[in-house]
Write a protein that holds these residues in place. Structure first.
Motif, PDB file in Angstrom:
ATOM      1  N   ALA A  45     -45.704  30.062 -22.335  1.00  0.00           N
ATOM      2  CA  ALA A  45     -45.876  29.220 -23.534  1.00  0.00           C
ATOM      3  C   ALA A  45     -46.984  29.848 -24.384  1.00  0.00           C
ATOM      4  O   ALA A  45     -46.751  30.861 -25.030  1.00  0.00           O
ATOM      5  N   THR A  46     -48.205  29.314 -24.337  1.00  0.00           N
ATOM      6  CA  THR A  46     -49.290  29.898 -25.151  1.00  0.00           C
ATOM      7  C   THR A  46     -49.879  31.153 -24.498  1.00  0.00           C
ATOM      8  O   THR A  46     -50.621  31.901 -25.131  1.00  0.00           O
ATOM      9  N   GLY A  47     -49.625  31.344 -23.205  1.00  0.00           N
ATOM     10  CA  GLY A  47     -50.150  32.511 -22.500  1.00  0.00           C
ATOM     11  C   GLY A  47     -51.483  32.262 -21.806  1.00  0.00           C
ATOM     12  O   GLY A  47     -51.985  33.141 -21.100  1.00  0.00           O
ATOM     13  N   GLY A  48     -52.059  31.067 -21.979  1.00  0.00           N
ATOM     14  CA  GLY A  48     -53.378  30.782 -21.395  1.00  0.00           C
ATOM     15  C   GLY A  48     -53.403  30.915 -19.874  1.00  0.00           C
ATOM     16  O   GLY A  48     -54.360  31.460 -19.314  1.00  0.00           O
ATOM     17  N   THR A  49     -52.348  30.447 -19.221  1.00  0.00           N
ATOM     18  CA  THR A  49     -52.318  30.474 -17.752  1.00  0.00           C
ATOM     19  C   THR A  49     -52.231  31.909 -17.228  1.00  0.00           C
ATOM     20  O   THR A  49     -52.960  32.289 -16.310  1.00  0.00           O
ATOM     21  N   VAL A  50     -51.345  32.692 -17.813  1.00  0.00           N
ATOM     22  CA  VAL A  50     -51.209  34.073 -17.315  1.00  0.00           C
ATOM     23  C   VAL A  50     -52.389  34.946 -17.746  1.00  0.00           C
ATOM     24  O   VAL A  50     -52.753  35.881 -17.028  1.00  0.00           O
ATOM     25  N   HIS A  94     -45.872  36.759 -12.143  1.00  0.00           N
ATOM     26  CA  HIS A  94     -44.655  35.998 -12.427  1.00  0.00           C
ATOM     27  C   HIS A  94     -44.969  34.508 -12.623  1.00  0.00           C
ATOM     28  O   HIS A  94     -45.725  33.926 -11.854  1.00  0.00           O
ATOM     29  N   ASP A  95     -44.361  33.928 -13.652  1.00  0.00           N
ATOM     30  CA  ASP A  95     -44.343  32.466 -13.790  1.00  0.00           C
ATOM     31  C   ASP A  95     -42.975  32.086 -14.342  1.00  0.00           C
ATOM     32  O   ASP A  95     -42.245  32.936 -14.848  1.00  0.00           O
ATOM     33  N   ASP A  96     -42.634  30.796 -14.258  1.00  0.00           N
ATOM     34  CA  ASP A  96     -41.306  30.405 -14.747  1.00  0.00           C
ATOM     35  C   ASP A  96     -41.225  30.531 -16.257  1.00  0.00           C
ATOM     36  O   ASP A  96     -40.194  30.941 -16.797  1.00  0.00           O
ATOM     37  N   LEU A  97     -42.346  30.229 -16.940  1.00  0.00           N
ATOM     38  CA  LEU A  97     -42.269  30.086 -18.400  1.00  0.00           C
ATOM     39  C   LEU A  97     -43.560  30.561 -19.058  1.00  0.00           C
ATOM     40  O   LEU A  97     -44.655  30.254 -18.576  1.00  0.00           O
ATOM     41  N   PHE A 145     -39.783  19.824 -22.524  1.00  0.00           N
ATOM     42  CA  PHE A 145     -40.002  20.477 -21.234  1.00  0.00           C
ATOM     43  C   PHE A 145     -38.741  21.214 -20.814  1.00  0.00           C
ATOM     44  O   PHE A 145     -37.642  20.648 -20.804  1.00  0.00           O
ATOM     45  N   LYS A 146     -38.891  22.496 -20.458  1.00  0.00           N
ATOM     46  CA  LYS A 146     -37.766  23.321 -19.992  1.00  0.00           C
ATOM     47  C   LYS A 146     -37.675  23.178 -18.480  1.00  0.00           C
ATOM     48  O   LYS A 146     -38.485  23.755 -17.750  1.00  0.00           O
ATOM     49  N   ASP A 147     -36.690  22.427 -18.036  1.00  0.00           N
ATOM     50  CA  ASP A 147     -36.537  22.121 -16.609  1.00  0.00           C
ATOM     51  C   ASP A 147     -35.633  23.166 -15.958  1.00  0.00           C
ATOM     52  O   ASP A 147     -34.444  23.257 -16.292  1.00  0.00           O
ATOM     53  N   SER A 179     -47.009  25.702 -10.170  1.00  0.00           N
ATOM     54  CA  SER A 179     -46.185  25.604  -8.982  1.00  0.00           C
ATOM     55  C   SER A 179     -44.812  26.235  -9.173  1.00  0.00           C
ATOM     56  O   SER A 179     -44.190  26.682  -8.219  1.00  0.00           O
ATOM     57  N   ARG A 180     -44.336  26.294 -10.413  1.00  0.00           N
ATOM     58  CA  ARG A 180     -42.970  26.794 -10.584  1.00  0.00           C
ATOM     59  C   ARG A 180     -42.872  28.303 -10.461  1.00  0.00           C
ATOM     60  O   ARG A 180     -41.774  28.842 -10.300  1.00  0.00           O
ATOM     61  N   GLY A 181     -44.009  28.991 -10.461  1.00  0.00           N
ATOM     62  CA  GLY A 181     -44.010  30.428 -10.165  1.00  0.00           C
ATOM     63  C   GLY A 181     -43.798  30.709  -8.690  1.00  0.00           C
ATOM     64  O   GLY A 181     -43.624  31.858  -8.286  1.00  0.00           O
TER      65      GLY A 181
END
Ligand code: AMP
Length: 176
Positions: free
Chosen positions: A125-130, A120-123, A23-25, A60-62
């Motif tokens: 990864a697979t791209g599914g969320t964006v 915008h999001d913090d990270l 996890f990238k904190d 939430s981190r976005g």
């Protein structure tokens, strides 16, 4: 160099939230106001504000840097939230996770049709969320003006599922 400062600040937490995940904190960045300012400045720098009407941040981190970026660009901010959190009428999208699926929502009046929305999001990864966020934006009659992340996990190739929506994909630091 922002890359070096960020790579030193971001903390790797092993096996969170489950075994095998690194996890990238990003919370250590928030403890350094000058680094926060540099992050917002560097995210805004390659963007053309004339091609952006809104900034959307993903829960939430976005929500940490998204509103700061929107303010820096002089644009409204719109939250994309997990199911059941937004109080007004919503449009929702489901997307696949590694195990199971998740649902995100946007207020149905979040922006006017034709709006160009920077995501915008913090990270990444697979791209599914964006990708699901991008489908929400299209369903409300908007278009994706581009993507901006603090971190991209490039070995997961998340950029591939965003190319259909916008070729503008920025990340401050990447991990191969
Ligand atoms: P994805 O949909 O696979 O691109 O996952 C991106 C979302 O999950 C973002 O909202 C990230 O905050 C979170 N995420 C995924 N993997 C990680 C990770 N290794 N470290 C921190 N956050 C992550």
């Amino acid at each position: 160099m922002i890359e070096q400062r960020l790579k030193s600040a971001v903390r790797d937490v092993l096996d969170f939230p489950k075994p095998g995940i690194v996890f990238k904190d990003i919370t250590p960045i928030l403890k350094d106001p000058q680094l926060c300012e540099a992050v917002v400045e560097c995210m805004a720098e390659p963007l053309d504000a004339n091609t952006i009407d809104m900034v959307a941040g993903i829960e939430s981190r976005g929500f940490l840097f998204g509103p700061m970026l929107a303010q820096r660009l002089g644009k409204p901010f719109v939250p994309i939230r997990k199911a059941g959190k937004l109080p007004y009428t919503t449009v929702r999208e489901e997307y696949a996770l590694e195990y199971g699926c998740a649902t995100i929502e946007i207020h149905s009046d979040a922006f006017a049709p034709g709006s160009r929305v920077l995501v915008h999001d913090d990270l990444l990864a697979t791209g599914g969320t964006v990708a699901a966020t991008s489908r929400l934006i299209r369903r409300l009659g908007g278009s994706v003006a581009g993507y901006t992340f603090i971190i991209s996990l490039d070995f997961l190739n998340g950029r591939a599922c965003l190319a259909d929506f916008s070729p503008i994909i920025h990340s401050l630091i990447g991990y191969d």
